[in-house]
Design a protein around this motif. Structure first.
Motif, PDB file in Angstrom:
ATOM      1  N   ALA A 282       0.597  -1.385   0.420  1.00 51.97           N
ATOM      2  CA  ALA A 282       0.167  -0.129   0.280  1.00 51.97           C
ATOM      3  C   ALA A 282       0.476   0.860  -0.431  1.00 51.97           C
ATOM      4  O   ALA A 282       0.661   1.779  -0.968  1.00 51.97           O
ATOM      5  CB  ALA A 282      -0.951  -0.350   1.265  1.00 51.97           C
ATOM      6  N   LEU A 283       1.863   1.356   0.684  1.00 53.91           N
ATOM      7  CA  LEU A 283       2.852   2.019   0.917  1.00 53.91           C
ATOM      8  C   LEU A 283       3.472   2.501  -1.035  1.00 53.91           C
ATOM      9  O   LEU A 283       3.674   3.551  -1.312  1.00 53.91           O
ATOM     10  CB  LEU A 283       3.758   2.396   2.496  1.00 53.91           C
ATOM     11  N   GLU A 284       3.866   1.584  -0.981  1.00 53.98           N
ATOM     12  CA  GLU A 284       4.712   1.631  -2.384  1.00 53.98           C
ATOM     13  C   GLU A 284       3.296   1.817  -3.374  1.00 53.98           C
ATOM     14  O   GLU A 284       3.753   3.820  -4.361  1.00 53.98           O
ATOM     15  CB  GLU A 284       4.535   0.305  -3.030  1.00 53.98           C
ATOM     16  N   ILE A 285       2.065   2.101  -3.419  1.00 51.03           N
ATOM     17  CA  ILE A 285       0.776   2.309  -4.414  1.00 51.03           C
ATOM     18  C   ILE A 285       0.737   4.071  -4.218  1.00 51.03           C
ATOM     19  O   ILE A 285       0.636   4.408  -4.961  1.00 51.03           O
ATOM     20  CB  ILE A 285      -0.021   1.553  -4.375  1.00 51.03           C
ATOM     21  N   LEU A 286       0.506   4.459  -2.601  1.00 48.01           N
ATOM     22  CA  LEU A 286       0.145   5.643  -2.277  1.00 48.01           C
ATOM     23  C   LEU A 286       2.096   6.482  -3.187  1.00 48.01           C
ATOM     24  O   LEU A 286       1.752   7.617  -3.609  1.00 48.01           O
ATOM     25  CB  LEU A 286      -0.002   5.606  -1.039  1.00 48.01           C
ATOM     26  N   LYS A 287       3.014   6.324  -3.100  1.00 46.77           N
ATOM     27  CA  LYS A 287       4.426   6.771  -3.156  1.00 46.77           C
ATOM     28  C   LYS A 287       3.504   6.712  -4.888  1.00 46.77           C
ATOM     29  O   LYS A 287       3.850   8.172  -6.002  1.00 46.77           O
ATOM     30  CB  LYS A 287       5.290   6.362  -2.792  1.00 46.77           C
ATOM     31  N   ASP A 288       3.278   5.604  -5.869  1.00 45.43           N
ATOM     32  CA  ASP A 288       3.116   5.879  -6.838  1.00 45.43           C
ATOM     33  C   ASP A 288       1.814   6.527  -7.365  1.00 45.43           C
ATOM     34  O   ASP A 288       2.373   7.363  -8.636  1.00 45.43           O
ATOM     35  CB  ASP A 288       3.048   3.952  -7.712  1.00 45.43           C
ATOM     36  N   LEU A 289       1.041   7.269  -6.467  1.00 47.39           N
ATOM     37  CA  LEU A 289      -0.097   7.739  -7.375  1.00 47.39           C
ATOM     38  C   LEU A 289       0.956   9.540  -6.691  1.00 47.39           C
ATOM     39  O   LEU A 289      -0.428  10.274  -6.555  1.00 47.39           O
ATOM     40  CB  LEU A 289      -0.995   7.520  -5.696  1.00 47.39           C
ATOM     41  N   LYS A 290       1.252   9.533  -6.282  1.00 46.57           N
ATOM     42  CA  LYS A 290       2.450  10.486  -5.261  1.00 46.57           C
ATOM     43  C   LYS A 290       1.579  11.186  -4.381  1.00 46.57           C
ATOM     44  O   LYS A 290       1.469  12.338  -4.229  1.00 46.57           O
ATOM     45  CB  LYS A 290       1.960  11.682  -7.432  1.00 46.57           C
ATOM     46  N   ALA A 291       1.295  10.535  -3.938  1.00 48.63           N
ATOM     47  CA  ALA A 291       0.484  10.852  -2.108  1.00 48.63           C
ATOM     48  C   ALA A 291       1.397  11.488  -1.224  1.00 48.63           C
ATOM     49  O   ALA A 291       2.955  11.223  -2.056  1.00 48.63           O
ATOM     50  CB  ALA A 291       0.093   9.988  -1.333  1.00 48.63           C
ATOM     51  N   LYS A 292       1.224  12.392  -0.457  1.00 46.99           N
ATOM     52  CA  LYS A 292       1.977  13.413   0.443  1.00 46.99           C
ATOM     53  C   LYS A 292       2.847  12.748   1.387  1.00 46.99           C
ATOM     54  O   LYS A 292       3.887  12.927   1.560  1.00 46.99           O
ATOM     55  CB  LYS A 292       1.870  14.785  -0.102  1.00 46.99           C
ATOM     56  N   GLY A 293       1.095  11.741   1.954  1.00 46.09           N
ATOM     57  CA  GLY A 293       1.637  11.227   3.495  1.00 46.09           C
ATOM     58  C   GLY A 293       0.220  10.064   3.567  1.00 46.09           C
ATOM     59  O   GLY A 293      -0.117  10.474   3.262  1.00 46.09           O
ATOM     60  N   CYS A 294       0.811   9.733   4.756  1.00 47.87           N
ATOM     61  CA  CYS A 294      -0.319   9.088   5.059  1.00 47.87           C
ATOM     62  C   CYS A 294      -0.360   8.464   6.528  1.00 47.87           C
ATOM     63  O   CYS A 294       0.773   8.953   6.959  1.00 47.87           O
ATOM     64  CB  CYS A 294      -0.169   7.107   4.702  1.00 47.87           C
ATOM     65  N   VAL A 295      -1.550   8.599   7.042  1.00 44.39           N
ATOM     66  CA  VAL A 295      -1.431   8.585   9.080  1.00 44.39           C
ATOM     67  C   VAL A 295      -2.900   7.493   8.981  1.00 44.39           C
ATOM     68  O   VAL A 295      -3.303   6.535   8.114  1.00 44.39           O
ATOM     69  CB  VAL A 295      -2.338  10.308   9.555  1.00 44.39           C
ATOM     70  N   LEU A 296      -2.154   6.646  10.224  1.00 45.34           N
ATOM     71  CA  LEU A 296      -2.972   5.877  10.402  1.00 45.34           C
ATOM     72  C   LEU A 296      -3.016   5.633  12.478  1.00 45.34           C
ATOM     73  O   LEU A 296      -2.200   6.582  12.971  1.00 45.34           O
ATOM     74  CB  LEU A 296      -2.355   4.159  10.371  1.00 45.34           C
ATOM     75  N   LEU A 297      -4.053   5.171  12.741  1.00 47.23           N
ATOM     76  CA  LEU A 297      -4.362   4.972  14.719  1.00 47.23           C
ATOM     77  C   LEU A 297      -4.223   3.383  14.597  1.00 47.23           C
ATOM     78  O   LEU A 297      -4.534   2.534  14.055  1.00 47.23           O
ATOM     79  CB  LEU A 297      -5.595   5.146  14.592  1.00 47.23           C
ATOM     80  N   GLY A 298      -3.083   3.211  15.416  1.00 52.07           N
ATOM     81  CA  GLY A 298      -2.952   2.023  15.870  1.00 52.07           C
ATOM     82  C   GLY A 298      -1.168   1.847  16.391  1.00 52.07           C
ATOM     83  O   GLY A 298      -1.482   3.139  17.356  1.00 52.07           O
ATOM     84  N   ASP A 299      -1.386   0.523  16.609  1.00 53.33           N
ATOM     85  CA  ASP A 299       0.297   1.097  18.012  1.00 53.33           C
ATOM     86  C   ASP A 299       1.503   1.035  17.342  1.00 53.33           C
ATOM     87  O   ASP A 299       1.916   0.727  16.833  1.00 53.33           O
ATOM     88  CB  ASP A 299       0.372  -1.140  18.232  1.00 53.33           C
ATOM     89  N   PRO A 300       2.229   2.277  18.027  1.00 53.19           N
ATOM     90  CA  PRO A 300       3.801   2.944  17.068  1.00 53.19           C
ATOM     91  C   PRO A 300       4.372   1.885  17.388  1.00 53.19           C
ATOM     92  O   PRO A 300       5.691   1.832  16.290  1.00 53.19           O
ATOM     93  CB  PRO A 300       3.740   3.942  18.408  1.00 53.19           C
ATOM     94  N   ASN A 301       4.401   0.904  18.471  1.00 51.40           N
ATOM     95  CA  ASN A 301       5.556   0.010  18.332  1.00 51.40           C
ATOM     96  C   ASN A 301       5.622  -0.722  16.868  1.00 51.40           C
ATOM     97  O   ASN A 301       6.396  -1.519  17.079  1.00 51.40           O
ATOM     98  CB  ASN A 301       5.308  -1.212  19.939  1.00 51.40           C
ATOM     99  N   TYR A 302       4.172  -1.730  16.941  1.00 55.32           N
ATOM    100  CA  TYR A 302       4.302  -2.504  15.133  1.00 55.32           C
ATOM    101  C   TYR A 302       4.797  -1.244  14.461  1.00 55.32           C
ATOM    102  O   TYR A 302       5.250  -2.028  13.289  1.00 55.32           O
ATOM    103  CB  TYR A 302       2.764  -2.731  15.155  1.00 55.32           C
ATOM    104  N   TYR A 303       3.670  -0.114  14.101  1.00 55.30           N
ATOM    105  CA  TYR A 303       3.593   0.733  12.918  1.00 55.30           C
ATOM    106  C   TYR A 303       5.185   1.087  12.812  1.00 55.30           C
ATOM    107  O   TYR A 303       5.197   2.027  11.728  1.00 55.30           O
ATOM    108  CB  TYR A 303       2.806   1.562  12.528  1.00 55.30           C
ATOM    109  N   HIS A 304       5.789   1.474  13.819  1.00 52.15           N
ATOM    110  CA  HIS A 304       7.925   2.504  13.594  1.00 52.15           C
ATOM    111  C   HIS A 304       7.645   1.865  12.696  1.00 52.15           C
ATOM    112  O   HIS A 304       9.065   2.426  11.799  1.00 52.15           O
ATOM    113  CB  HIS A 304       8.259   2.624  15.217  1.00 52.15           C
ATOM    114  N   ARG A 305       7.939   0.488  12.308  1.00 51.33           N
ATOM    115  CA  ARG A 305       8.525  -0.307  11.640  1.00 51.33           C
ATOM    116  C   ARG A 305       8.725  -0.306  10.216  1.00 51.33           C
ATOM    117  O   ARG A 305       9.910  -0.092   9.407  1.00 51.33           O
ATOM    118  CB  ARG A 305       9.021  -1.812  12.063  1.00 51.33           C
ATOM    119  N   PHE A 306       7.529   0.329   9.978  1.00 50.13           N
ATOM    120  CA  PHE A 306       7.576   1.133   8.117  1.00 50.13           C
ATOM    121  C   PHE A 306       7.789   2.442   8.081  1.00 50.13           C
ATOM    122  O   PHE A 306       7.724   3.179   7.181  1.00 50.13           O
ATOM    123  CB  PHE A 306       5.553   0.536   8.167  1.00 50.13           C
ATOM    124  N   GLY A 307       7.988   3.269   8.954  1.00 47.84           N
ATOM    125  CA  GLY A 307       8.256   4.573   9.288  1.00 47.84           C
ATOM    126  C   GLY A 307       7.886   5.527  10.112  1.00 47.84           C
ATOM    127  O   GLY A 307       7.384   6.681   9.718  1.00 47.84           O
TER     128      GLY A 307
END
Length: 169
Positions: free
Chosen positions: A103-128
């Motif tokens: 999903a992150l790669e597709i968003l980059k291809d779509l020229k998205a500026k960024g992405c937000v989420l609500l979730g566990d910081p210990n899990y999502y930190h690994r994705f940046g």
């Protein structure tokens, strides 16, 4: 485990996606248990930017939904992850990671500026993803609202998800 295929949802997948989402959140204490209704409402309101499924041996085992979010600055190009759903018996096998990375790669291809989420910081930190004081989701503890910028700019803004996130059936 056989090969995981990540692909866009097809019309024939919709009922199965709802069931994967329902089961994924069935025993979650931090869930409203309406996640499947949210995804259906996003789809019905034509704001489901990305709907990716994870499939193993032609069986859906995971799903990720991506939709646009509004910033109080009116800056466009920001999206929200959610929900990310993996069948309980298939969790902790890297399926969610593959969905998120795709999903992150597709968003980059779509020229998205960024992405937000609500979730566990210990899990999502690994994705940046990380929390930023300048990016706010009201009524949510700051550490659980995280973002990733594809252009290194984090706007100072209040974020609002689409009204579909209020769906209850």
């Amino acid at each position: 485990m056989n090969k995981i295929i990540i692909r866009s949802e097809q019309a024939k997948d919709i009922a199965e996606i709802s069931e994967v989402i329902r089961l994924a959140f069935l025993n979650s204490e931090y869930s409203s248990h309406t996640e499947q209704f949210i995804v259906n409402s996003l789809r019905q309101n034509d704001v489901l930017t990305l709907s990716l499924v994870a499939e193993i041996d032609h069986i859906l085992v995971g799903h990720i939904a991506i939709s646009p979010v509004q910033l109080s600055t009116h800056e466009l190009g920001w999206y929200g992850f959610g929900p990310v759903s993996i069948l309980p018996k298939m969790q902790k096998q890297g399926i969610g990671s593959q969905l998120i990375l795709s999903a992150l790669e597709i968003l980059k291809d779509l020229k998205a500026k960024g992405c937000v989420l609500l979730g566990d910081p210990n899990y999502y930190h690994r994705f940046g993803f990380k929390s930023y004081a300048e990016l706010i989701l009201k009524d949510v503890p700051a550490q659980y609202f995280q973002a990733i910028s594809f252009n290194k700019n984090i706007p100072q803004a209040i974020v609002t998800y689409h009204s579909a996130f209020n769906a209850t059936e």
